[in-house]
Design an enzyme around this catalytic site. Sequence first.
Site, PDB file in Angstrom:
ATOM      1  N   SER A 131      46.515  15.518 -46.847  1.00 42.61           N
ATOM      2  CA  SER A 131      46.153  16.681 -47.666  1.00 42.61           C
ATOM      3  C   SER A 131      47.404  17.417 -48.137  1.00 42.61           C
ATOM      4  CB  SER A 131      45.293  17.639 -46.847  1.00 42.61           C
ATOM      5  OG  SER A 131      45.135  18.860 -47.541  1.00 42.61           O
TER       6      SER A 131
ATOM      7  N   GLY B   1      34.714   9.594 -47.969  1.00 43.55           N
ATOM      8  CA  GLY B   1      34.517   8.300 -47.304  1.00 43.55           C
ATOM      9  C   GLY B   1      33.285   7.580 -47.839  1.00 43.55           C
TER      10      GLY B   1
ATOM     11  N   GLY C 283      34.459   8.008 -40.955  1.00 43.18           N
ATOM     12  CA  GLY C 283      33.807   9.132 -41.635  1.00 43.18           C
ATOM     13  C   GLY C 283      33.273   8.749 -43.005  1.00 43.18           C
ATOM     14  N   ALA C 284      32.632   7.556 -43.083  1.00 40.92           N
ATOM     15  CA  ALA C 284      32.168   7.067 -44.395  1.00 40.92           C
ATOM     16  C   ALA C 284      30.741   7.507 -44.720  1.00 40.92           C
ATOM     17  CB  ALA C 284      32.265   5.544 -44.432  1.00 40.92           C
ATOM     18  N   ASN C 285      30.152   8.352 -43.863  1.00 40.84           N
ATOM     19  CA  ASN C 285      28.759   8.748 -44.124  1.00 40.84           C
ATOM     20  C   ASN C 285      28.639   9.918 -45.100  1.00 40.84           C
ATOM     21  OD1 ASN C 285      29.746  10.109 -41.533  1.00 40.84           O
ATOM     22  ND2 ASN C 285      28.044  11.408 -42.121  1.00 40.84           N
ATOM     23  N   SER C 286      29.777  10.564 -45.428  1.00 43.63           N
ATOM     24  CA  SER C 286      29.663  11.675 -46.389  1.00 43.63           C
ATOM     25  C   SER C 286      30.958  11.840 -47.178  1.00 43.63           C
ATOM     26  CB  SER C 286      29.300  12.976 -45.666  1.00 43.63           C
ATOM     27  OG  SER C 286      30.443  13.539 -45.059  1.00 43.63           O
ATOM     28  N   GLY C 287      30.878  12.677 -48.209  1.00 41.65           N
ATOM     29  CA  GLY C 287      32.061  13.087 -48.958  1.00 41.65           C
ATOM     30  C   GLY C 287      32.888  11.948 -49.526  1.00 41.65           C
TER      31      GLY C 287
ATOM     32  N   TYR D  92      45.209  22.566 -39.128  1.00 38.18           N
ATOM     33  CA  TYR D  92      44.709  21.521 -40.041  1.00 38.18           C
ATOM     34  C   TYR D  92      45.893  20.956 -40.839  1.00 38.18           C
ATOM     35  CZ  TYR D  92      42.431  19.393 -44.095  1.00 38.18           C
ATOM     36  OH  TYR D  92      42.048  18.508 -45.077  1.00 38.18           O
TER      37      TYR D  92
HETATM   38  N1  LIG Z   1      37.467  17.980 -49.399  1.00 36.95           N
HETATM   39  C1  LIG Z   1      38.703  18.352 -49.638  1.00 36.95           C
HETATM   40  O1  LIG Z   1      38.965  19.292 -50.422  1.00 36.95           O
HETATM   41  C2  LIG Z   1      39.843  17.636 -48.964  1.00 36.95           C
HETATM   42  C3  LIG Z   1      41.155  17.942 -49.363  1.00 36.95           C
HETATM   43  C4  LIG Z   1      42.209  17.289 -48.743  1.00 36.95           C
HETATM   44  C5  LIG Z   1      41.950  16.350 -47.765  1.00 36.95           C
HETATM   45  N2  LIG Z   1      40.669  16.081 -47.380  1.00 36.95           N
HETATM   46  C6  LIG Z   1      40.442  15.099 -46.307  1.00 36.95           C
HETATM   47  O2  LIG Z   1      39.485  14.161 -46.693  1.00 36.95           O
HETATM   48  C7  LIG Z   1      38.875  13.587 -45.537  1.00 36.95           C
HETATM   49  C8  LIG Z   1      37.385  13.449 -45.752  1.00 36.95           C
HETATM   50  O3  LIG Z   1      36.814  14.733 -45.811  1.00 36.95           O
HETATM   51  P1  LIG Z   1      35.678  15.139 -46.838  1.00 36.95           P
HETATM   52  O4  LIG Z   1      36.255  16.176 -47.718  1.00 36.95           O
HETATM   53  O5  LIG Z   1      35.059  13.938 -47.427  1.00 36.95           O
HETATM   54  O6  LIG Z   1      34.673  15.925 -45.860  1.00 36.95           O
HETATM   55  P2  LIG Z   1      33.298  15.494 -45.162  1.00 36.95           P
HETATM   56  O7  LIG Z   1      32.280  15.161 -46.171  1.00 36.95           O
HETATM   57  O8  LIG Z   1      33.018  16.569 -44.182  1.00 36.95           O
HETATM   58  O9  LIG Z   1      33.675  14.154 -44.387  1.00 36.95           O
HETATM   59  C9  LIG Z   1      34.328  14.164 -43.150  1.00 36.95           C
HETATM   60  C10 LIG Z   1      33.889  12.957 -42.379  1.00 36.95           C
HETATM   61  O10 LIG Z   1      34.588  12.940 -41.121  1.00 36.95           O
HETATM   62  C11 LIG Z   1      33.622  12.726 -40.099  1.00 36.95           C
HETATM   63  N3  LIG Z   1      34.042  13.235 -38.790  1.00 36.95           N
HETATM   64  C12 LIG Z   1      34.319  14.508 -38.429  1.00 36.95           C
HETATM   65  N4  LIG Z   1      34.581  14.565 -37.108  1.00 36.95           N
HETATM   66  C13 LIG Z   1      34.460  13.294 -36.624  1.00 36.95           C
HETATM   67  C14 LIG Z   1      34.578  12.706 -35.346  1.00 36.95           C
HETATM   68  N5  LIG Z   1      34.850  13.432 -34.252  1.00 36.95           N
HETATM   69  N6  LIG Z   1      34.397  11.372 -35.225  1.00 36.95           N
HETATM   70  C15 LIG Z   1      34.092  10.614 -36.302  1.00 36.95           C
HETATM   71  N7  LIG Z   1      33.938  11.121 -37.537  1.00 36.95           N
HETATM   72  C16 LIG Z   1      34.122  12.439 -37.691  1.00 36.95           C
HETATM   73  C17 LIG Z   1      32.383  13.463 -40.586  1.00 36.95           C
HETATM   74  O11 LIG Z   1      31.255  13.063 -39.841  1.00 36.95           O
HETATM   75  P3  LIG Z   1      29.940  14.007 -39.748  1.00 36.95           P
HETATM   76  O12 LIG Z   1      29.228  13.847 -41.046  1.00 36.95           O
HETATM   77  O13 LIG Z   1      29.208  13.449 -38.588  1.00 36.95           O
HETATM   78  O14 LIG Z   1      30.427  15.415 -39.535  1.00 36.95           O
HETATM   79  C18 LIG Z   1      32.384  12.991 -42.033  1.00 36.95           C
HETATM   80  O15 LIG Z   1      31.863  11.707 -42.126  1.00 36.95           O
HETATM   81  C19 LIG Z   1      39.290  14.476 -44.366  1.00 36.95           C
HETATM   82  O16 LIG Z   1      40.292  13.833 -43.609  1.00 36.95           O
HETATM   83  C20 LIG Z   1      39.858  15.703 -45.039  1.00 36.95           C
HETATM   84  O17 LIG Z   1      40.836  16.347 -44.253  1.00 36.95           O
HETATM   85  C21 LIG Z   1      39.608  16.697 -47.968  1.00 36.95           C
END
Ligand SMILES: NC(=O)c1ccc[n+]([C@@H]2O[C@H](COP(=O)([O-])OP(=O)(O)OC[C@H]3O[C@@H](n4cnc5c(N)ncnc54)[C@H](OP(=O)(O)O)[C@@H]3O)[C@@H](O)[C@H]2O)c1
Length: 326
Positions: A166, A28, A22-26, A194
């Site tokens: 998380s 990662g 999941g390194a394409n956004s956020g 979740y």
């Molecule tokens: N943001 C927060 O507040 C927060 C807080 C605590 C923990 N986290 C954790 O941080 C991690 C990264 O999340 P983020 O906040 O950076 O959100 P994000 O920008 O939505 O990134 C999530 C990544 O996971 C990928 N993904 C989702 N489903 C997938 C699948 N079936 N196969 C492969 N890749 C998949 C997404 O791909 P697509 O772009 O194709 O959807 C995206 O690259 C997550 O594990 C999340 O639970 C986030």
Amino acid sequence: MGSGPSFPIVPMTRDKIILITGANSGLGYEIGKWSAMMGATVILACRSESKTKEAIVKMNQEFQAEKSKEISRLSENTTLALEFMHLDLASFESVTNFCEAFKKSGRKLHVLFCNAGMAFIPYQKTADGIEMLLQVNYLSHFVMIAKLLGVMQQSGPDCRILLMSSGAHKAVTLDLKTMNYSGPPDDFPSFNYYGRSKLYQIMQTAALGRRISGSNVTINSIHPGIVDTAIWRGWDTGIKKCLLCCMQCSGVAKSAFQGAKCSIDLTVNPKHAGVNGLYWVDCKIVTPSSDARNKQKQEELWETTLELVRPYLTEEEMKRINIEIK
Ligand SMILES: NC(=O)c1ccc[n+]([C@@H]2O[C@H](COP(=O)([O-])OP(=O)(O)OC[C@H]3O[C@@H](n4cnc5c(N)ncnc54)[C@H](OP(=O)(O)O)[C@@H]3O)[C@@H](O)[C@H]2O)c1
């Protein structure tokens, strides 16, 4: 590099291989970009080739911008070593194909960052018959680790597995009987499931940490804080939308870069070599919830997980991940 805890710039060569799901956004995206800007080869394991290719272009543009600021010790290469590999965590077949392709490449693996995740989705079942959050956030990463542990064990000293967990794990308790949701789809408690998936990751960190203790591979998990990323996209109506706006405007929500700092530190900082089996928040070791720390429950989860993933692992992979505890 902005306020709050930070990370050092650690020069790395391209034979240092860092794999991030999941390194394409956020988060990662930031972890991948900074690791590559320090010189490593970063494999972006993602489900969308087009989104990932766009991310690679943007990372290179941001690299040029950072270099022009003359931040010392960033890679002297003209472009970043970034590679897309297809991975859909909603399918064990995709995970298996991914791991086979990686192993075939004959490459070493120094960091496996299990970052990808979903939240706030209605009930969905994967093609493998498993509730989506359980499979994407936890089980598929577990299978990846089991399949790639052998490569990491052959990749020299200081190899790291990192799990993006998380603080939401604190909102739930372990209930293995209802691990794979089977109630009415409309009653699916999405936030609870979740939180469960994130609790499992912290418990896995302790359970696998015990098994690989003293080896060249370590495992740690992280809470990044509340971070303004696409994961909140389900919060686009009513009170949730208002709450999200408040978090964004009040500064409660961190930017992706701010949220990724602890993860980047754990990925690259040599001072974390050998640190194993722990949960991190803001670059500090933190005590997780009482269920997360309960050794008996960790072992029960371990056994239940092994039963769920057994059909997707070879005997050798099962043996390797289920090392006897010393
Ligand atoms: N943001 C927060 O507040 C927060 C807080 C605590 C923990 N986290 C954790 O941080 C991690 C990264 O999340 P983020 O906040 O950076 O959100 P994000 O920008 O939505 O990134 C999530 C990544 O996971 C990928 N993904 C989702 N489903 C997938 C699948 N079936 N196969 C492969 N890749 C998949 C997404 O791909 P697509 O772009 O194709 O959807 C995206 O690259 C997550 O594990 C999340 O639970 C986030």
